[in-house]
Design an enzyme around this catalytic site. Structure first.
Site, PDB file in Angstrom:
ATOM      1  N   GLY A  11     -14.157  -0.462  -3.317  1.00 25.67           N
ATOM      2  CA  GLY A  11     -12.723  -0.206  -3.116  1.00 25.67           C
ATOM      3  C   GLY A  11     -11.918  -0.820  -4.241  1.00 25.67           C
ATOM      4  N   GLY A  14      -8.303   0.129  -5.045  1.00 28.09           N
ATOM      5  CA  GLY A  14      -7.336   0.041  -3.954  1.00 28.09           C
ATOM      6  C   GLY A  14      -6.382  -1.148  -4.094  1.00 28.09           C
ATOM      7  N   GLN A  15      -5.579  -1.336  -3.038  1.00 28.55           N
ATOM      8  CA  GLN A  15      -4.521  -2.357  -3.104  1.00 28.55           C
ATOM      9  C   GLN A  15      -5.096  -3.753  -3.344  1.00 28.55           C
ATOM     10  OE1 GLN A  15      -2.476  -3.254   0.558  1.00 28.55           O
ATOM     11  NE2 GLN A  15      -0.693  -4.133  -0.484  1.00 28.55           N
ATOM     12  N   ARG A  40     -10.726   7.801  -7.132  1.00 30.79           N
ATOM     13  CA  ARG A  40      -9.567   7.498  -7.976  1.00 30.79           C
ATOM     14  C   ARG A  40      -9.978   6.959  -9.348  1.00 30.79           C
ATOM     15  NH1 ARG A  40      -5.605   3.477  -5.098  1.00 30.79           N
ATOM     16  NH2 ARG A  40      -6.342   4.457  -3.185  1.00 30.79           N
ATOM     17  N   ASP A  56     -20.467   6.211  -3.900  1.00 26.69           N
ATOM     18  CA  ASP A  56     -20.005   6.446  -2.535  1.00 26.69           C
ATOM     19  C   ASP A  56     -20.687   5.414  -1.631  1.00 26.69           C
ATOM     20  OD1 ASP A  56     -19.568   7.337   0.026  1.00 26.69           O
ATOM     21  OD2 ASP A  56     -19.884   9.456  -0.451  1.00 26.69           O
ATOM     22  N   TYR A 145      -9.325   3.205  13.374  1.00 30.11           N
ATOM     23  CA  TYR A 145      -9.457   2.123  12.390  1.00 30.11           C
ATOM     24  C   TYR A 145      -9.778   0.804  13.097  1.00 30.11           C
ATOM     25  CZ  TYR A 145      -7.725  -1.204   8.825  1.00 30.11           C
ATOM     26  OH  TYR A 145      -7.585  -2.231   7.921  1.00 30.11           O
ATOM     27  N   LYS A 149     -13.032  -1.703  13.073  1.00 32.43           N
ATOM     28  CA  LYS A 149     -12.939  -3.127  12.727  1.00 32.43           C
ATOM     29  C   LYS A 149     -13.596  -3.999  13.811  1.00 32.43           C
ATOM     30  CE  LYS A 149     -10.950  -2.895   8.693  1.00 32.43           C
ATOM     31  NZ  LYS A 149     -11.719  -3.221   7.464  1.00 32.43           N
ATOM     32  N   ILE A 175      -0.544  -6.405   4.040  1.00 35.47           N
ATOM     33  CA  ILE A 175      -0.580  -7.094   2.752  1.00 35.47           C
ATOM     34  C   ILE A 175       0.495  -6.514   1.838  1.00 35.47           C
ATOM     35  CG2 ILE A 175      -1.989  -7.548   0.699  1.00 35.47           C
ATOM     36  CD1 ILE A 175      -4.406  -7.365   2.735  1.00 35.47           C
TER      37      ILE A 175
END
Ligand code: SER
Length: 322
Positions: A11, A14-15, A40, A56, A145, A149, A175
């Site tokens: 990831g 990502g952020q 991305r 992946d 989601y 988790k 975040i």
């Protein structure tokens, strides 16, 4: 953290990933930190400062080949589908979040790899106290989601007990950061409002003004990750995930804090399906276990975070990067 270790961050575009990669590379050297992305394009800073791989996480053989080729001994597994997108595509959320985590844990079992994996406030949903939510309480999430988790926390705990995998996790709140915007989450409004304050002086918010959620600023988020990964295994007394608390505020309070810097900011409200998700999550958490076991101690409050975000986004805007 030893500098003879190779690290992989999934990831990575990502952020959290985009900033974690850079922070780890500053500490350990660019070549030591493999950034793993999927679709991305990586930001230039990541592409130029060390190895970037495409893979992946749901395909075990792809992940295994990259981990073994780079002789990875620590994985920070951040690739995931977040809450709002997960409600639109629940099967993809389950496949991505569960298959990805199990693949990482299987590799960790075989190669004695240390793992960081983020859980979330989304593990909570119904039948628990929303203020100062205890570390141990009812976990009945309302989103796919959140289901992934809770299942992920149980899987981490299982791999630790059964196979001794050194996996560590925290339940992140929303975040806030000025580098890479989040995508597809319920707490995204608390980031988007800053971007729109600088760009258009107007923001249409998808939750009500009285919505209160817990948040953390990116520098504290990175401290949490490096902090929990930096202590001896014996300090980590939970192998599911630790509650974290930093700051909590309503959207109205956030608007006021931003208006100190951008007085002309106007915010309108048009709540959608994400309101129900927000209403099912904690307003604040009891994080004494994290503070006690591995020294969690966030530094930013609403005022300090707002000042920093405005300065950073104003700088980017002036450079034409927003
Ligand atoms: N920030 C995440 C989301 O909103 C919560 O972990 O989905």
């Amino acid at each position: 953290m030893r500098n003879d270790e190779n690290i992989m961050v999934t990831g990575a575009t990502g952020q959290i990933g985009s900033e974690l990669v850079m922070s780890l590379r500053e500490r350990l050297g660019g070549s030591k930190v493999v950034a793993l992305g999927h679709r991305r394009e990586p930001p230039e800073s990541i592409a130029r400062s060390g190895p970037f791989e495409r893979g992946d996480v749901t395909i075990f053989s792809e992940l295994k080949e990259i981990v073994e080729r780079h002789d990875v001994s620590q994985i920070y597994h951040l690739a995931a589908v977040l809450s709002a997108v997960g409600e639109k595509e629940p099967q993809r959320a389950w496949d991505m979040n569960m298959r990805g985590l199990q693949n990482v844990l299987e590799l960790a079992r075989a190669n004695k790899t240390k793992v960081f994996w983020p859980s979330s406030i989304a593990v909570f949903g119904r039948g628990y106290p929303r203020d100062l939510t205890p570390q141990e309480t009812v976990l009945l999430p309302t989103t796919m989601y959140g289901v992934t988790k809770v299942a992920g926390e149980l899987l981490c705990d299982y791999y630790n007990r059964k196979y001794g995998v050194d996996v560590r996790s925290v339940r992140f709140p929303g975040i806030i950061s000025a580098d890479t915007p989040p995508g597809g989450g319920t707490t995204d409004y608390a980031v988007a409002i800053f971007y729109e304050a600088i760009r258009h002086k107007h923001y249409e918010c998808f939750v009500r003004p009285d919505t209160v959620l817990p948040m953390v600023y990116m520098p504290d988020c990175l401290e949490a990750i490096l902090g929990i990964m930096g202590v001896e295994p014996s300090s980590i007394r939970r192998r599911d995930a630790y509650n974290l608390n930093s700051m909590s505020f309503s959207v109205s309070e956030l608007v006021k804090a931003i208006q100190r810097f951008v007085p002309s900011l106007e915010v309108s409200f048009n709540p959608d399906f994400r309101q129900d998700i927000a209403d099912s999550w904690p307003r604040s958490l009891d994080d004494r276990a994290a503070r006690h076991d591995w020294g969690w101690c966030p530094k930013y409050d609403l005022a300090a975070m707002t000042k920093d975000m405005i300065a950073e986004l104003t700088r980017k805007h002036e450079l034409g990067q927003l």
